[in-house]
Design an enzyme around this catalytic site. Structure first.
Site, PDB file in Angstrom:
ATOM      1  N   LYS A  17      48.422  51.920  37.061  1.00  0.00           N
ATOM      2  CA  LYS A  17      48.522  51.057  38.237  1.00  0.00           C
ATOM      3  C   LYS A  17      49.771  51.406  39.041  1.00  0.00           C
ATOM      4  CE  LYS A  17      44.877  48.529  37.370  1.00  0.00           C
ATOM      5  NZ  LYS A  17      43.763  48.322  38.315  1.00  0.00           N
ATOM      6  N   ASN A  38      45.182  48.697  43.937  1.00  0.00           N
ATOM      7  CA  ASN A  38      44.580  47.368  44.096  1.00  0.00           C
ATOM      8  C   ASN A  38      44.823  46.755  45.483  1.00  0.00           C
ATOM      9  OD1 ASN A  38      45.129  47.544  40.868  1.00  0.00           O
ATOM     10  ND2 ASN A  38      43.259  46.412  41.329  1.00  0.00           N
ATOM     11  N   GLU A  59      35.307  48.722  44.371  1.00  0.00           N
ATOM     12  CA  GLU A  59      35.166  47.600  43.448  1.00  0.00           C
ATOM     13  C   GLU A  59      35.129  46.247  44.142  1.00  0.00           C
ATOM     14  OE1 GLU A  59      39.087  46.289  41.339  1.00  0.00           O
ATOM     15  OE2 GLU A  59      39.155  48.455  41.489  1.00  0.00           O
ATOM     16  N   GLU A  95      34.933  54.244  33.552  1.00  0.00           N
ATOM     17  CA  GLU A  95      36.135  53.504  33.152  1.00  0.00           C
ATOM     18  C   GLU A  95      35.972  52.885  31.759  1.00  0.00           C
ATOM     19  OE1 GLU A  95      37.089  50.395  35.977  1.00  0.00           O
ATOM     20  OE2 GLU A  95      39.217  50.582  35.429  1.00  0.00           O
ATOM     21  N   ASP A 102      45.953  53.526  40.801  1.00  0.00           N
ATOM     22  CA  ASP A 102      45.195  52.421  41.390  1.00  0.00           C
ATOM     23  C   ASP A 102      46.163  51.424  42.015  1.00  0.00           C
ATOM     24  OD1 ASP A 102      43.511  50.342  42.012  1.00  0.00           O
ATOM     25  OD2 ASP A 102      42.685  50.098  39.995  1.00  0.00           O
ATOM     26  N   GLU A 154      43.133  55.036  43.956  1.00  0.00           N
ATOM     27  CA  GLU A 154      42.117  53.981  44.058  1.00  0.00           C
ATOM     28  C   GLU A 154      42.658  52.787  44.842  1.00  0.00           C
ATOM     29  OE1 GLU A 154      40.202  53.327  40.307  1.00  0.00           O
ATOM     30  OE2 GLU A 154      40.046  51.163  40.625  1.00  0.00           O
ATOM     31  N   HIS A 164      33.152  51.178  38.926  1.00  0.00           N
ATOM     32  CA  HIS A 164      34.195  50.240  38.503  1.00  0.00           C
ATOM     33  C   HIS A 164      33.602  49.333  37.433  1.00  0.00           C
ATOM     34  CE1 HIS A 164      36.245  46.273  38.765  1.00  0.00           C
ATOM     35  NE2 HIS A 164      37.307  47.056  38.691  1.00  0.00           N
TER      36      HIS A 164
HETATM   37 MG    MG Z   1      40.697  49.263  40.439  1.00  0.00          MG
END
Ligand code: MG
Length: 370
Positions: free
Chosen positions: A173, A203, A253, A325, A201, A227, A303
């Site tokens: 992340k 978010n 996602e 994933e 990622d 991502e 996702h």
């Molecule tokens: Mg994600």
């Protein structure tokens, strides 16, 4: 396969450790919020959406299942999955109050339960019903080692451990601060070496200027994809970023419809396509996205709002699905857990969609649906 009953359910399952965080959420449990559909000949199917286990909002979904969607399904033939999808998704009253959000999450749970029933009635795992096995293996990447809440040294240790366990891909992340995230990215790349794919990622936390600054620093570390770099629906921003960096852009996602994906395809704003059967209108709509992505020659990496219980079937069966994933939180709640061996998902064998809960999970993890 006449439908006799549609009952909602909620399970709240603890995450790894006591809690995890990304750039926008901190959670302690994953919500498995779904529908149990029984036919008059005694077959039972389960489907679910994935939530952050906030009971009041989970109950909005179960209320939609019980009071809006269930009455449209009683007495129908459960095998008519596509017709029933249209009946629910295009219902004039429900369409008026939501073509995304709660109504779609409810539809997702029901659609997955119908596919589960259809596969069980045929006596085959879902991947066979979806066209059969197109690849011998489905490569897994590990997300559970990379949360923002994990301290730097533990992040590096977890990444090493995942590679030792056989994973050839991991994801970490980002979205805290550019300096901290670049430092962590560099440390992880150094620890795992050049042969392991390393995705990041965000978010949806950062703006375009921050993403551009981060990407300039991140490019030397061979990032597999970035991502959700930007706000989920920002087609133009993702298109600008995709043109400005060598790092491939991944997202999907938080997109509820096939139409939303079409816009990203048309604007060349996406490289890795990440639909989710628990976020869109179930398997039926994700199949449309996989087909469209394949026509654009874009790879799909679903996702895993289902923690891959269902997506593993899709990934064995659809040629567009390249990698899947892995997060282990809820797998042990099901009679056939989505298992990874040597960095690859095991081919499911049981009839159905992989969504049948164990008796133990059903007894111990259920929460009130209203
Ligand atoms: Mg994600």
């Amino acid at each position: 396969m006449k439908i006799r009953s549609v009952e909602p359910f909620i399970l709240h399952v603890p995450v790894t450790g006591s809690q995890i965080a990304d750039s926008t959420h901190t959670i302690t449990h994953w919500g498995v919020v779904g529908a149990r559909i029984e036919t008059e000949d005694g077959l039972v199917g389960h489907g679910f959406t994935g939530t952050h286990a906030h009971l009041a909002s989970d109950q909005l979904v179960t209320r939609c299942i019980a009071t809006c969607h269930a009455p449209l399904l009683i007495g129908e033939d459960a095998g008519d999955v596509h017709r029933l999808w249209r009946k629910l998704a295009r219902d004039p009253a429900l369409q008026w109050v939501g073509r995304a959000g709660i109504t779609t999450l409810s539809l997702a749970a029901i659609d997955v339960a119908l596919w589960d029933l259809k596969a069980k009635a045929a006596g085959v795992p879902l991947w066979k019903l979806l066209g059969g096995q197109v690849r011998p293996k489905v490569r897994a990447y590990n997300t559970d080692i990379g949360w923002l809440s994990i301290a730097d040294d533990q992040l590096v240790a977890g990444a090493r451990r995942a590679v030792d366990d056989g994973f050839t891909g991991i994801k970490i992340k980002v979205g805290s601060s550019v300096d901290r995230d670049l430092r962590r990215l560099e440390a992880v790349r150094e620890a795992i070496g050049p042969g392991v794919t390393l995705a990041i990622d965000g978010n949806g936390k950062w703006d375009l200027a921050t993403c551009l600054r981060f990407c300039r620093g991140a490019e030397p570390f061979d990032v597999f994809w970035f991502e959700e770099p930007l706000w989920y629906d920002d087609v133009k921003g993702h298109a600008q970023l995709a043109r400005a960096t060598r790092i491939p852009v991944a997202l999907g996602e938080q997109l509820y419809t096939a139409d939303a994906f079409s816009e990203f395809f048309a604007q060349q704003a996406i490289h890795w396509v990440q639909p989710d059967v628990t976020r869109m209108g179930g398997i039926t709509e994700v199949l449309q996205v996989c087909e469209a992505a394949h026509a654009f020659r874009l790879p799909v990496a679903p996702h895993a709002g289902d923690m891959s219980q269902v997506h593993v079937h899709l990934s064995f069966a659809h040629p567009a699905c390249e990698v899947l994933e892995y997060i282990p939180w809820i797998k042990d709640c099901f009679t056939e857990p989505a298992e990874v061996v040597d960095g690859h998902f095991r081919l499911p064998q049981q009839p159905g969609a992989g969504t049948t809960p164990t008796a133990a999970a059903w007894q111990t993890l259920r929460r009130p649906t209203e």
